[in-house]
Design an enzyme around this catalytic site. Structure first.
Site, short mmCIF file in Angstrom:
data_model
loop_
_atom_site.label_atom_id
_atom_site.label_comp_id
_atom_site.label_asym_id
_atom_site.label_seq_id
_atom_site.Cartn_x
_atom_site.Cartn_y
_atom_site.Cartn_z
N LYS A 145 -22.13 -29.38 52.54
CA LYS A 145 -21.88 -30.67 51.90
C LYS A 145 -21.54 -31.71 52.97
CE LYS A 145 -18.93 -32.98 48.58
NZ LYS A 145 -17.71 -32.91 47.80
N ASN A 175 -34.95 -39.52 40.13
CA ASN A 175 -35.38 -40.74 39.44
C ASN A 175 -35.06 -40.64 37.95
OD1 ASN A 175 -37.81 -39.67 37.96
ND2 ASN A 175 -38.39 -39.17 40.06
N PHE A 229 -50.54 -40.81 35.71
CA PHE A 229 -49.72 -41.89 35.15
C PHE A 229 -49.33 -42.82 36.30
CE2 PHE A 229 -48.09 -41.47 30.74
CZ PHE A 229 -48.78 -40.34 30.36
N LYS A 258 -54.76 -46.27 42.35
CA LYS A 258 -54.41 -44.83 42.25
C LYS A 258 -55.53 -44.04 41.59
CE LYS A 258 -49.48 -45.70 42.28
NZ LYS A 258 -48.27 -45.98 41.55
N LYS A 284 -57.08 -41.27 44.02
CA LYS A 284 -56.75 -39.89 43.67
C LYS A 284 -57.88 -39.19 42.91
CE LYS A 284 -51.79 -40.88 43.81
NZ LYS A 284 -50.44 -40.37 43.58
O1 PMT Z 1 -40.27 -38.84 31.56
P1 PMT Z 1 -40.06 -40.10 30.76
O2 PMT Z 1 -38.61 -40.56 30.76
O3 PMT Z 1 -40.64 -39.99 29.38
O4 PMT Z 1 -40.86 -41.29 31.49
C1 PMT Z 1 -42.24 -41.27 31.54
C2 PMT Z 1 -42.76 -41.75 32.93
C3 PMT Z 1 -42.43 -43.21 33.11
C4 PMT Z 1 -42.12 -40.92 34.06
C5 PMT Z 1 -44.31 -41.47 32.94
O5 PMT Z 1 -44.84 -42.11 31.84
C6 PMT Z 1 -44.93 -42.00 34.22
O6 PMT Z 1 -45.30 -43.14 34.35
N1 PMT Z 1 -45.07 -41.10 35.23
C7 PMT Z 1 -45.59 -41.46 36.56
C8 PMT Z 1 -44.49 -42.08 37.37
C9 PMT Z 1 -44.96 -42.70 38.66
O7 PMT Z 1 -44.41 -43.67 39.08
O8 PMT Z 1 -45.97 -42.18 39.23
P2 PMT Z 1 -46.54 -42.70 40.66
O9 PMT Z 1 -47.11 -44.06 40.51
O10 PMT Z 1 -45.52 -42.49 41.72
O11 PMT Z 1 -47.67 -41.64 40.87
C10 PMT Z 1 -48.97 -41.74 40.31
C11 PMT Z 1 -49.42 -40.38 39.87
O12 PMT Z 1 -49.42 -39.49 40.99
C12 PMT Z 1 -48.54 -39.75 38.82
O13 PMT Z 1 -49.37 -39.10 37.88
C13 PMT Z 1 -47.69 -38.75 39.60
O14 PMT Z 1 -47.34 -37.61 38.79
C14 PMT Z 1 -48.60 -38.36 40.76
N2 PMT Z 1 -47.88 -38.05 41.99
C15 PMT Z 1 -47.11 -39.00 42.61
C16 PMT Z 1 -46.46 -38.69 43.80
C17 PMT Z 1 -46.62 -37.40 44.36
N3 PMT Z 1 -46.00 -37.07 45.48
N4 PMT Z 1 -47.38 -36.50 43.73
C18 PMT Z 1 -48.02 -36.80 42.57
O15 PMT Z 1 -48.72 -35.95 42.00
#
Ligand code: PMT
Length: 394
Positions: A288, A209, A322, A336, A340
């Site tokens: 591959k 991503n 986040f 979330k 969570k």
């Molecule tokens: O890295 P940059 O370019 O500065 O960009 C910052 C960012 C946009 C990546 C950051 O600010 C951000 O928003 N990160 C979360 C991205 C996201 O879409 O998270 P999510 O909605 O998929 O997940 C919610 C939370 O669960 C997040 O804290 C994530 O780390 C956590 N998660 C998600 C999926 C997973 N399998 N395990 C997790 O722990």
């Protein structure tokens, strides 16, 4: 406190330039290494020789003349600076910085530095209050530049009002404040995840991503500067590790899970800024994959939800997540936060320019466990990191 610190003083053209000689002298007396860059206009008020004698270093005015014993380009001083002080900051130089104009040694160096920048505006009252100047100041403030409010009194133009260069004591106090920072996280262990994970398809390809790691690394830098012990579990990134921070590099979501769990029990605060892949290929091809057919079917399976697991195991830890969303930002972030078992979630609407992935700024809403929400304006990721840490401490 300033012993050994490299401070670059940028001097723009205004009558207050003579006061900056005193400021440079005071910084030197406190033990700082001071380097002066002047604009040509500033050199009409006080000669570079004066600053050279006071600072003990050659003074840079021109980008194009190369001194025989002092070969320094803008990048060198930009990188060297622990702090950049711009005094007097004229309407002209503030406007240039705010609009990305780099056409002389001073503006170019400021554009290239990653150090904190303090601006001490000094100008005629009407100029200072002009909405264009105020707009530029507000834009730069949101981007993390520090301003010192000008003093009031009689001005060189014969009028009374706001616009005087603040007294040297005020400017030195601001410099001290920036270096001192807050030490409120001493004794805390903070675990931060940063960047995106990569889920292998075959030895060559992966599902990834757009996360750059900038948000997570900004949090790590600010937390370490405030005295915390910081562990970053980082997906692949081009960023340099912030100083004083331990970085544990991983590639996949399952590696990130293992690394995070290894540090979880004795962490006080966990901030999950990483963009973790939600799905990975069920089978990783050992060879591959060849382009033998027009379509390729990949079966994807869910990755472990690390944050959900942390929420289940939570004891004393403060958990911050986040959420990067393109629609129904608050609803999705709230869901979330609850599911969570988080204490706070930082919701970024990634459809807004200057927010989310791979930019230096962010625009977020903070949602708390008790149901209240705060909306923040666009600001640098470092500035946002400071606010997130303030909120966690509160
Ligand atoms: O890295 P940059 O370019 O500065 O960009 C910052 C960012 C946009 C990546 C950051 O600010 C951000 O928003 N990160 C979360 C991205 C996201 O879409 O998270 P999510 O909605 O998929 O997940 C919610 C939370 O669960 C997040 O804290 C994530 O780390 C956590 N998660 C998600 C999926 C997973 N399998 N395990 C997790 O722990």
């Amino acid at each position: 406190m300033l012993r050994g610190k490299n401070i670059v003083v940028g001097v723009a053209g205004g009558i207050a330039v003579y006061k900056v000689v005193d400021i440079v002298s005071r910084l030197k007396k406190q033990g700082a290494n001071v380097y002066v860059i002047m604009t040509h206009a500033a050199a009409n008020f006080v000669t570079p020789l004066t600053f050279r004698e006071i600072s003990g270093h050659p003074v840079v005015v021109d980008m194009w003349t190369e001194s025989t014993n002092w070969n320094v380009e803008h990048i060198a001083l930009a990188n060297l600076a622990d702090l950049f002080l711009l005094a007097p900051a004229t309407a002209n130089i503030i406007g240039k910085i705010a609009n990305g104009i780099a056409d002389d040694m001073l503006s170019t160096t400021i554009m290239a530095t990653k150090a904190s920048v303090i601006l001490a505006p000094a100008m005629n009252t009407n100029m200072y209050l002009n909405p264009i100047v105020q707009g530029n100041i507000s834009k730069l403030t949101q981007l993390g530049y520090h301003f010192i409010e000008p003093g009031c009194g009689s001005l060189a133009c014969g009028t009374e009002g706001i616009g005087r260069l603040p007294e040297p004591e005020v400017i030195i106090a601001k410099v001290m404040e920036i270096f001192k920072g807050k030490n409120d996280l001493v004794g805390k262990k903070i675990l931060i995840t940063a960047g995106g994970t990569q889920e292998a398809i075959d030895p060559v390809r992966y599902i990834g991503n757009r996360s750059s790691g900038k948000m997570g690394y900004a949090l790590a830098k600010v937390a370490a500067a405030r005295g915390a012990e910081v562990i970053v579990v980082s997906g692949p990134t081009h960023l340099l590790p912030p100083s004083g921070v331990i970085v544990n590099y991983v590639e996949s979501a399952s590696q990130m899970r293992d690394a995070v769990l290894a540090h979880y029990a004795d962490s006080d605060i966990v901030i999950k800024a990483a963009a973790v892949a939600d799905y990975r290929p069920q089978i990783k091809s050992t060879d591959k994959i060849k382009k033998n057919s027009t379509t390729l079917n990949l079966v994807l399976e869910k990755t472990p939800d690390i944050l959900f697991e942390l929420g289940q195991l939570k004891k004393h830890q403060i958990l911050v997540g986040f959420a990067a969303e393109t629609q129904q930002l608050l609803d999705h972030a709230q869901e979330k936060l609850t599911r969570k078992n988080l204490d706070m979630i930082v919701a970024n609407d990634i459809t807004m320019p200057g927010a989310g992935f791979n930019v230096d700024t962010n625009i977020v809403k903070l949602l708390y466990r008790d149901g209240h929400m705060e909306e923040l304006p666009k600001m640098s990721k470092e500035q946002l990191a400071g606010i997130i840490l303030d909120k966690i401490r509160a």
